[in-house]
Design an enzyme around this catalytic site. Sequence first.
Site, PDB file in Angstrom:
ATOM      1  N   ARG A 100       0.908  -1.131  -0.041  1.00 45.33           N
ATOM      2  CA  ARG A 100       0.038  -0.100   0.013  1.00 45.33           C
ATOM      3  C   ARG A 100       0.775   1.292  -0.004  1.00 45.33           C
ATOM      4  O   ARG A 100       0.339   2.630  -0.370  1.00 45.33           O
ATOM      5  CB  ARG A 100      -0.813  -0.076   1.083  1.00 45.33           C
ATOM      6  CG  ARG A 100      -0.284   0.196   2.448  1.00 45.33           C
ATOM      7  CD  ARG A 100      -1.336   0.307   3.668  1.00 45.33           C
ATOM      8  NE  ARG A 100      -0.781   0.085   4.900  1.00 45.33           N
ATOM      9  CZ  ARG A 100      -0.559  -0.649   5.799  1.00 45.33           C
ATOM     10  NH1 ARG A 100      -0.536  -1.843   5.216  1.00 45.33           N
ATOM     11  NH2 ARG A 100       0.008  -0.635   7.018  1.00 45.33           N
ATOM     12  N   SER A 101       2.176   1.027   0.187  1.00 46.72           N
ATOM     13  CA  SER A 101       3.280   2.375   0.496  1.00 46.72           C
ATOM     14  C   SER A 101       4.001   2.481  -0.902  1.00 46.72           C
ATOM     15  O   SER A 101       4.529   3.376  -1.031  1.00 46.72           O
ATOM     16  CB  SER A 101       4.062   2.282   1.446  1.00 46.72           C
ATOM     17  OG  SER A 101       3.292   2.296   2.661  1.00 46.72           O
TER      18      SER A 101
ATOM     19  N   ARG B 263      18.049 -10.948  19.166  1.00 50.41           N
ATOM     20  CA  ARG B 263      19.017 -10.284  20.293  1.00 50.41           C
ATOM     21  C   ARG B 263      19.483 -11.319  21.283  1.00 50.41           C
ATOM     22  O   ARG B 263      20.668 -11.227  21.653  1.00 50.41           O
ATOM     23  CB  ARG B 263      17.965  -9.224  20.990  1.00 50.41           C
ATOM     24  CG  ARG B 263      17.569  -8.124  20.397  1.00 50.41           C
ATOM     25  CD  ARG B 263      16.745  -7.223  21.137  1.00 50.41           C
ATOM     26  NE  ARG B 263      16.346  -5.877  20.335  1.00 50.41           N
ATOM     27  CZ  ARG B 263      15.042  -5.393  20.655  1.00 50.41           C
ATOM     28  NH1 ARG B 263      14.634  -5.632  21.808  1.00 50.41           N
ATOM     29  NH2 ARG B 263      14.925  -4.266  20.203  1.00 50.41           N
TER      30      ARG B 263
ATOM     31  N   CYS C 237      15.548  -0.408  23.250  1.00 48.83           N
ATOM     32  CA  CYS C 237      15.604   1.122  23.467  1.00 48.83           C
ATOM     33  C   CYS C 237      16.181   1.468  24.893  1.00 48.83           C
ATOM     34  O   CYS C 237      16.928   2.217  25.190  1.00 48.83           O
ATOM     35  CB  CYS C 237      14.437   1.809  22.918  1.00 48.83           C
ATOM     36  SG  CYS C 237      12.852   1.491  23.750  1.00 48.83           S
TER      37      CYS C 237
ATOM     38  N   GLN D 231       8.441   5.596  30.155  1.00 50.01           N
ATOM     39  CA  GLN D 231       8.762   5.247  28.654  1.00 50.01           C
ATOM     40  C   GLN D 231       7.578   6.008  27.741  1.00 50.01           C
ATOM     41  O   GLN D 231       6.139   5.764  28.232  1.00 50.01           O
ATOM     42  CB  GLN D 231       8.387   3.828  28.248  1.00 50.01           C
ATOM     43  CG  GLN D 231       9.603   2.886  28.843  1.00 50.01           C
ATOM     44  CD  GLN D 231       9.654   1.607  28.434  1.00 50.01           C
ATOM     45  OE1 GLN D 231      10.001   0.424  29.290  1.00 50.01           O
ATOM     46  NE2 GLN D 231       9.316   1.238  27.216  1.00 50.01           N
TER      47      GLN D 231
ATOM     48  N   HIS E 108      12.388   8.430  26.548  1.00 50.44           N
ATOM     49  CA  HIS E 108      12.279   7.630  27.743  1.00 50.44           C
ATOM     50  C   HIS E 108      13.244   8.163  28.912  1.00 50.44           C
ATOM     51  O   HIS E 108      14.189   8.533  28.585  1.00 50.44           O
ATOM     52  CB  HIS E 108      12.718   5.930  27.521  1.00 50.44           C
ATOM     53  CG  HIS E 108      12.019   5.268  26.395  1.00 50.44           C
ATOM     54  ND1 HIS E 108      10.592   5.891  26.181  1.00 50.44           N
ATOM     55  CD2 HIS E 108      11.662   4.283  25.682  1.00 50.44           C
ATOM     56  CE1 HIS E 108       9.826   5.138  25.309  1.00 50.44           C
ATOM     57  NE2 HIS E 108      10.771   3.778  25.075  1.00 50.44           N
TER      58      HIS E 108
ATOM     59  N   GLN F 226      14.155   7.556  22.324  1.00 51.62           N
ATOM     60  CA  GLN F 226      14.369   6.039  22.058  1.00 51.62           C
ATOM     61  C   GLN F 226      14.114   5.634  20.579  1.00 51.62           C
ATOM     62  O   GLN F 226      14.343   4.746  20.082  1.00 51.62           O
ATOM     63  CB  GLN F 226      13.270   5.402  23.019  1.00 51.62           C
ATOM     64  CG  GLN F 226      11.889   5.681  22.243  1.00 51.62           C
ATOM     65  CD  GLN F 226      10.891   6.603  22.509  1.00 51.62           C
ATOM     66  OE1 GLN F 226      11.769   7.758  22.944  1.00 51.62           O
ATOM     67  NE2 GLN F 226       9.754   6.568  21.807  1.00 51.62           N
TER      68      GLN F 226
END
Length: 334
Positions: free
Chosen positions: A40-41, A100, A129, A156, A242, A315
Site C-alpha cells: 500500500r505504500s 537479540r 531502546c 517510557q 524515555h 528512544q
Amino acid sequence: MKKVNIAILGATGAVGCEMRKVLEEYNIPVGELRLLASARSAGTKVPFQGREVAIQETTEDSFEGMDFVLGAVEGEMSRRFAPAIKKSGAVYIDNSSAFRLEPDVPLVVPEINGADAFENHGIIANPNCCTIIALMAVAGIAKLSPIQSMVVCTYQAVSGAGQAGIAELESQMASLAAGEKPVVKTFATQIAMNVIPFIDAPYGNDYTKEEMKMQNEGRRILHAPELKVNCTCVRVPVMRSHSIAVTLRTERKVSVEEAKAAVAAYPGVRLIEDYEGRCYPTPLDTSDQDLVWVGRIRDDLTDDKGLTLWCCGDQIRKGAASNAVQILMSMIQD
C-alpha cells in the site's frame, strides 16, 4: 569512504523514517537507498540527499545488490525476511527482538561493545531502546568497577508504541479537554493523565518481556553473564524520549565524584549538573538528538557499594535508528 547500497526494511514506520533521516544527517555515503514497505505504500516518493526515492513493496528479492539492510519491523517480519537478506550477501542490522539473544548474533551498542559487530555471521542485533539508554548511562561507571546488579524503573514515552501510541495520547487529551470520554485502543487503559506499570507481554515470572530485556540483553552487551537486574517498566503520558531511574551496585565502592567524571568522559553521554538551573534532564531536553543525558548521581542509601542516577534519551533515535546507523557507520569506516 566508498559508497554503499542500503535498504531499510519497514521504511514507512517511525523508526524506519528516522533511519532515513539519520543516514542523511550523518552523511553516510549512500549509493542506492532502497526503501521497503508494504504494497500500500509502494510508489510513494520521499526526499533523500537531494533526490527523491520511491518506496518499494518488500519481496524475497528486494535485497539483491545491497551491502546493508536496516531492519525496522516487528520480530515476525524480521525472521521472515532474514534468510533472504543473508542469501543476498548483505549485512542485516535488525532493530527487532527476533535475534537479540541468539548466541551467534552480536548485540551491539557501538560505544560499549562495538568490536562485537565484526563477529557477525550476516546479522547484527540492535538492543531494546531502554537497554541502550540505561547502559549508555552506566557504561562509564562499569569501566571503573564491574556492575553486579541494577534496580531499574523506566518511564517510557507513548511513541515507544509507534504512531498509534502518539495518536492515542493526542486523541485522549483532546477528548478530556472537550469534556468527553477518551477512547482506549492502543493501551490497556487510559494513558492521558495516567501511568501504566505494565509494558509488553508476561514473561512467565510475574515480570514482562520488556522488563527482562534489561537483564538478558545487558549481560551480553556488558559481557557480564552474572549481572542481575530488577526492572519495572511504566508507560507515561509523554510523547517522546524515555526516562530511566537506575540504582546499581558495583564490585568495589565507586564514589559519586568518580562516577560523575566517568559519565562526563564517556562518548555519547552528557552529564547534567547544572542545566537551566536543574541537576537533571527531562524527556523534552533529550528529544530529537542522540546523546543520553545523565543527572542526579548520588549514593544509594541502602547499599554502601551502590549509586543511583537518572537518565533520559530519545528512544527513536539512540534507542533505535541512530544506534543502528552508528553500527553501520563503524563497519564502513573499518
